[in-house]
Structures are given as C-alpha cells and as structure tokens.
Design an enzyme around this catalytic site. Structure first.
Site, PDB file in Angstrom:
ATOM      1  CB  SER A 125       4.164  -1.656  12.353  1.00  0.00           C
ATOM      2  OG  SER A 125       3.836  -0.434  12.685  1.00  0.00           O
ATOM      3  CD  GLU A 153      -4.093  -2.145   7.169  1.00  0.00           C
ATOM      4  OE1 GLU A 153      -2.883  -2.499   6.811  1.00  0.00           O
ATOM      5  OE2 GLU A 153      -4.544  -1.116   6.894  1.00  0.00           O
ATOM      6  CG  HIS A 183      -6.267   2.157   4.786  1.00  0.00           C
ATOM      7  ND1 HIS A 183      -5.943   3.170   5.738  1.00  0.00           N
ATOM      8  CD2 HIS A 183      -5.271   1.392   4.745  1.00  0.00           C
ATOM      9  CE1 HIS A 183      -4.588   2.900   6.281  1.00  0.00           C
ATOM     10  NE2 HIS A 183      -4.243   1.691   5.435  1.00  0.00           N
ATOM     11  CG  ASN A 203      -1.838   1.077   1.384  1.00  0.00           C
ATOM     12  OD1 ASN A 203      -1.898   1.942   0.462  1.00  0.00           O
ATOM     13  ND2 ASN A 203      -2.509   1.202   2.500  1.00  0.00           N
ATOM     14  CD1 TRP A 204       4.051   1.118  -2.479  1.00  0.00           C
ATOM     15  CD2 TRP A 204       4.054   2.100  -4.401  1.00  0.00           C
ATOM     16  NE1 TRP A 204       4.934   0.363  -3.364  1.00  0.00           N
ATOM     17  CE2 TRP A 204       4.815   0.803  -4.502  1.00  0.00           C
ATOM     18  CE3 TRP A 204       3.874   2.703  -5.693  1.00  0.00           C
ATOM     19  CZ2 TRP A 204       5.591   0.522  -5.731  1.00  0.00           C
ATOM     20  CZ3 TRP A 204       4.437   2.352  -6.828  1.00  0.00           C
ATOM     21  CH2 TRP A 204       5.381   1.328  -6.950  1.00  0.00           C
ATOM     22  CE  LYS A 205      -0.406   3.368   4.719  1.00  0.00           C
ATOM     23  NZ  LYS A 205      -0.283   3.470   6.005  1.00  0.00           N
TER      24      LYS A 205
HETATM   25  P1  PGA Z   1       2.177   0.143   7.741  1.00  0.00           P
HETATM   26  O1  PGA Z   1       0.672   0.564   7.035  1.00  0.00           O
HETATM   27  O2  PGA Z   1       2.854  -1.190   7.245  1.00  0.00           O
HETATM   28  O3  PGA Z   1       3.081   1.485   7.582  1.00  0.00           O
HETATM   29  O4  PGA Z   1       1.718   0.051   9.339  1.00  0.00           O
HETATM   30  C1  PGA Z   1      -0.238  -0.655   6.814  1.00  0.00           C
HETATM   31  C2  PGA Z   1      -1.593   0.091   5.996  1.00  0.00           C
HETATM   32  O5  PGA Z   1      -1.715   1.123   6.371  1.00  0.00           O
HETATM   33  O6  PGA Z   1      -2.110  -0.449   5.214  1.00  0.00           O
END
Ligand code: PGA
Length: 225
Positions: A187, A151, A102, A7-9
């Site tokens: 994380s 999550e 999300h 997930n590159w956001k």
């Molecule tokens: P993170 O993000 O791996 O930086 O915790 C996961 C996500 O938001 O999908």
C-alpha cells in the site's frame, strides 16, 4: 540508488499498457528533476508487467537511463518441454529483474521457500537480478537475492501500509548480505511514500495498486525524491 518498482500483476492488456506508457513518458519529458535523478543513477525505475507486455514496455523505455523492466516470476524449470512455463533462460537478455516469491504466488500458486531458492538461483544464472519477496522474517532469503522486498500480507492492496517503525524493526532483524538492498512494499502511494524514502535503511519500494495508473505512480516517484 533508490529503486521504485511497479508490480502490475495481472492487470493491463496491450492497449492499456500503451496508454499508460504514453502518459508516463509525457510526465517524464516535462520533469527535469526526475530525468536528472535517473541520469545520475540516484533513481532506478523498474516496470514489472505480465509476460505479454515485456517487449513493448522494453522497446518504449529502452533509451531512458536507469529505466528497466522485470518479470513477476520465472519458472522453476530451466528449459525444455514444460508447456506454458516461461524460464529465466527464455527471459535472459530481455529483463533486468525478476520478482520472486510474491506472497500472492505463495498463497495461490504453491510457491514455497524451496521454489523461491530454485528460481533465485536460475535467475542469477541467466543474468537477471532477483527481487525476493518476504512476508515476514521467517521466509528464507536466498544468498543470491539482490533485492529483498518486505511485504507484510495485511498491507498488500488494502490501503493499510505498515508503520515505518515496524518496517525498520523487521529490517533490523534480517541478516542481509552486504550487497543486498532492502525494499518495502504494501500500500505504498504518493501520500505515504515520503516517510519511508527519508529512512536510509530503505532502498526502495515495490508498488502494486498505486502503479496501475501512470499518474499515481509518477506522483509516488515524485513524492519520494
Ligand atoms: P500494493 O501491492 O501496492 O497494492 O499493496 C504491492 C505488491 O503486492 O507488490
């Protein structure tokens, strides 16, 4: 099949994405084991970039089996005069997956269980597999969800991944349909992924921060095998 989803956001412009892909493909080229896992269907890698990068990522990876792209959202409108929106219909034939609900969208962009249900249903209608994100067991899981990504908010982007026992306890409390797959996100990185990947109840991962660099994402995939 194990899913490892990046997930590159809202990171990466075109140049950065191209550099990432070049580096990632060079690791893959040199690694028969990961290629074999992809070919046999034991592993599926999915990259979810922002909209402007979908075509470039797709054209770069399209010849590699079980390497796919996904979107980070779809509009709750189906089609029509909705300036700035990108609908499931727009994305049909381009992406295989859609992340829906999300927690960042729930927190900053007004996403609710209702919009999650609408978006899940539109994705399915246009042949896109919904990856529905839940923050805890109270978030609604639409019956059309194909992948459910748990999550916990405190674990996202903080370096505080949730202990395996807690993830498994949450998994246990959900009523998932037989066809639904369960993912953990929060994380996940190359150092902690192995504890989860050895649990048969966990079908894969949604990875944010550790997917921003090709090397750390590749290392996480490698460590999960
Ligand atoms: P993170 O993000 O791996 O930086 O915790 C996961 C996500 O938001 O999908």
């Amino acid at each position: 099949m194990h899913y490892i989803i990046a997930n590159w956001k809202a990171t990466k412009n075109l140049e950065e994405a191209e550099a990432w892909l070049k580096q990632f493909l060079s690791y893959l080229e040199a690694d028969r084991i990961v290629r074999e896992r992809l070919e046999s269907g034991a592993l599926k890698i999915v990259i979810c970039p922002a909209y402007h990068l979908l075509s470039v990522v797709k054209s770069t990876i399209s010849s590699i089996p079980n390497f796919a792209i996904g979107t980070q959202d779809v509009s709750s409108f189906e089609a029509g005069n909705f300036t700035g929106e990108v609908s499931a219909r727009n994305l049909s034939g381009l992406v295989e997956f859609a992340i829906i609900g999300h927690s960042e969208r729930r927190q900053y962009l007004g996403e609710t269980n209702e919009t999650v249900e609408e978006k899940t249903s539109l994705s399915k209608k246009y042949g896109i597999a919904p990856i529905v994100c839940i923050r805890d067991k109270n978030d609604v899981i639409p019956h059309e969800a194909e992948l459910v990504a748990y999550e916990p908010v405190y674990a996202i982007g903080t370096g505080e991944n949730e202990p395996l026992e807690k993830v498994l306890a949450l998994r246990q409390s959900l009523q998932l349909g037989d066809n639904m797959r369960f993912l953990y996100g929060g994380s996940v990185n190359e150092h902690n992924i192995v504890q989860y990947s050895s649990a048969k109840e966990i079908d894969g991962f949604l990875i944010g921060t550790a997917s921003y660099e090709a090397k750390s994402f590749y290392n996480a995939i490698r460590a999960s095998l």
